[in-house]
Structure formats: structure tokens, C-alpha cells
Scaffold this active site. Structure first.
Site, PDB file in Angstrom:
ATOM      1  CG  ASP A   1      -0.273  -0.425   2.501  1.00 49.70           C
ATOM      2  OD1 ASP A   1       0.966  -0.375   2.554  1.00 49.70           O
ATOM      3  OD2 ASP A   1      -0.968  -0.789   3.453  1.00 49.70           O
TER       4      ASP A   1
ATOM      5  CG  HIS B   1      -5.815  -2.076   8.839  1.00 46.62           C
ATOM      6  ND1 HIS B   1      -5.974  -0.839   9.408  1.00 46.62           N
ATOM      7  CD2 HIS B   1      -4.485  -2.229   8.701  1.00 46.62           C
ATOM      8  CE1 HIS B   1      -4.799  -0.276   9.590  1.00 46.62           C
ATOM      9  NE2 HIS B   1      -3.875  -1.108   9.179  1.00 46.62           N
TER      10      HIS B   1
ATOM     11  CD  GLU C   1      -8.833   1.094   7.623  1.00 47.98           C
ATOM     12  OE1 GLU C   1      -8.752   0.177   8.465  1.00 47.98           O
ATOM     13  OE2 GLU C   1      -8.353   2.218   7.803  1.00 47.98           O
TER      14      GLU C   1
END
Ligand code: GLP
Length: 253
Positions: free
Chosen positions: A73, A144, A149
Site C-alpha cells: 500500500d 486491517h 479496512e
């Protein structure tokens, strides 16, 4: 140590022990497949693992020259030179300290404003590398993984995420103040993570105890994103005593 067909839980005494065990597993992967595709994670948890890998590289025991990596990410809006960007974290914490080729490392482009373009581009990158051999994961206090999420659909691939108030608060410690934490991030999806051949989840500290218990022993539900790992056929969890405290209190380990 708990072992069933698909999930192995290794206990470490503390953060350093967790880091060494995790690094051993990653190192074995690189030794067995020098051009392995590693899925990499950021956050404070993997820092000790990366330090140990650097140490073995410096001793001549590990060679990253053929290793390929794909990160989970990146914050949307952060420049790779921003000290809080995950690109900067990876460069300074690992990539610049081993002999990995920058061209073999991949991180979502936080500066791309065209969300559709960036998500498609990153998915194509992941697919072009073939399956991820070993995906390293940390876990958020709300369970998470990556930036997937709670209540995000399990079938998602790379997407743009609106960070939850819990995550913004947890990650604020890295920024000057909470208002500086980006509100959005690009993250590979649960589907990408689940397609990895092997998964290594690491956790340290009491703040992760609830998330770990719910993920491993609770119902499989999007409200606990890491609970999906119960359906993967090759997961190793390396966690310290504090992170495993609730599981141990309940006599499950
Ligand atoms: C961030 C990352 C996650 C990471 C989590 C936990 O939100 N996107 O990949 O697992 O933080 O971070 P830490 O290891 O600092 O507790």
C-alpha cells in the site's frame, strides 16, 4: 506452537524474537527461490525483520539481486520523498541497504490522481510478476491488513481506500499531528493477498492481542479483515507473547 493443516502459529518471547523468526522464514524463501516475489509490508512491526535481513545480507548470507517485491500500500497524495510515504520507508528501511535492484521493487504511486488508472496499473504489475511467493503482513489494531479496512469487500483487488478514524489515529504517531495523516490510500485488495502462495503475518504487543484473537479464532467476516486468512491454505503467524496474550488466556494455544 499451534499447527493445523493450514495455519501455523509461532510464539516469540518479544519483538526481537518475532523479528528473527520472521526474517528466518523470508530468508529461507530467498535461498530456496532467489528470484522470489515477496509481498512487503510497512509499519513499525516489520522494521526489526528488515534489520535482521540486512544483517544477513551484510554477512554475505543473503542475496537480493534477483528478488522482486511488491508492496501492499501507499498513502494517496504523498510524494515518494515525503518522510511518511511508504516508498520512502521501504527505500530507507530496506531497499537502500541491500543489493535489490530498484527496478524490481514496486509500490503504488501515491501521487497518481487518476484512481482508476493507478489501481489498474498496479494490478497489472502484480499479475505480471506471477503469484506472490511470500506475502508479509502486519495487522492493524482493527485487524486491517494492508489498508483493507473493516467492512471492505473480500473480493477487491487494488483500490483506493478511505482510511478509518481508528487507522488515522493509530498512524498519527508517525506524523507531526493527526491532521497531516492522509485520508486516503492505495491498497492491494484482500483478493490479491489471498492469491499469494504463502502468507507470513507478524504481530507484536498487547495492542494487537484482540485483533489477533478475532482474526484467528473469530468468525470469518469483513468486519475483521484478517479473519479471511483462515481460508488460506498456507499461513504462518509469528507473534510475541503480548500479541498472543488473549489467545493464551483463553487456553487456545
Ligand atoms: C498500516 C499499514 C499496515 C500495517 C499497519 C500496522 O496501517 N498499512 O500494512 O500492518 O499499519 O502498523 P504497525 O506495524 O505500525 O502496528
Amino acid at each position: 506452537m499451534k499447527e493445523d493443516d493450514t495455519m501455523l502459529i509461532c510464539t516469540a518471547n518479544d519483538y526481537n524474537g518475532m523479528s528473527r523468526k520472521a526474517a528466518n522464514i523470508i530468508s529461507a524463501q530467498i535461498i530456496m527461490k532467489p528470484n522470489a516475489v515477496l509481498g512487503l509490508a510497512t509499519g513499525s512491526t516489520p522494521i526489526g525483520t528488515y534489520l535482521q535481513l540486512i544483517n544477513w545480507y551484510e554477512k554475505g548470507d543473503l542475496d537480493f539481486s534477483f528478488v522482486r517485491t511488491v508492496n501492499l500500500d501507499e498513502y494517496k497524495g504523498l510524494d515518494p520523498n515525503n518522510l511518511q510515504s511508504y516508498a520512502y520507508f521501504m527505500k530507507t528501511t530496506l531497499f537502500d541497504q541491500v543489493n535489490i535492484r530498484p527496478v524490481n521493487t514496486n509500490i503504488p504511486n501515491g501521487l497518481e490522481t487518476d484512481i482508476d488508472f493507478e489501481c489498474k496499473r498496479y494490478n497489472t504489475v502484480i499479475k505480471s510478476l506471477g503469484d506472490i511467493d511470500l506475502q508479509l503482513l502486519g495487522i492493524g489494531t482493527n485487524a486491517h491488513i494492508g489498508f483493507n479496512e473493516p467492512n471492505s469487500a473480500f473480493e477487491k483487488e487494488t483500490h483506493c481506500v478511505k482510511l478509518s478514524p481508528n487507522t488515522i489515529e493509530s498512524n498519527a504517531r508517525f506524523f507531526e499531528n493527526e491532521d497531516d495523516v492522509p485520508r486516503f490510500a492505495y491498497s492491494t485488495g484482500i483478493k490479491n493477498i489471498m492469491q499469494s502462495k504463502k502468507i507470513l503475518l507478524i504481530a507484536s504487543g498487547k495492542s494487537k492481542a484482540d485483533a489477533l484473537y478475532n482474526s484467528i479464532f473469530g468468525p470469518i467476516t469483513p468486519s475483521v479483515p484478517a479473519s479471511i486468512l483462515q481460508l488460506h491454505n498456507n499461513v504462518t503467524i509469528v507473534a510475541d507473547e503480548d500479541a498472543l496474550s488473549i489467545i493464551k488466556e483463553k487456553g487456545l494455544l
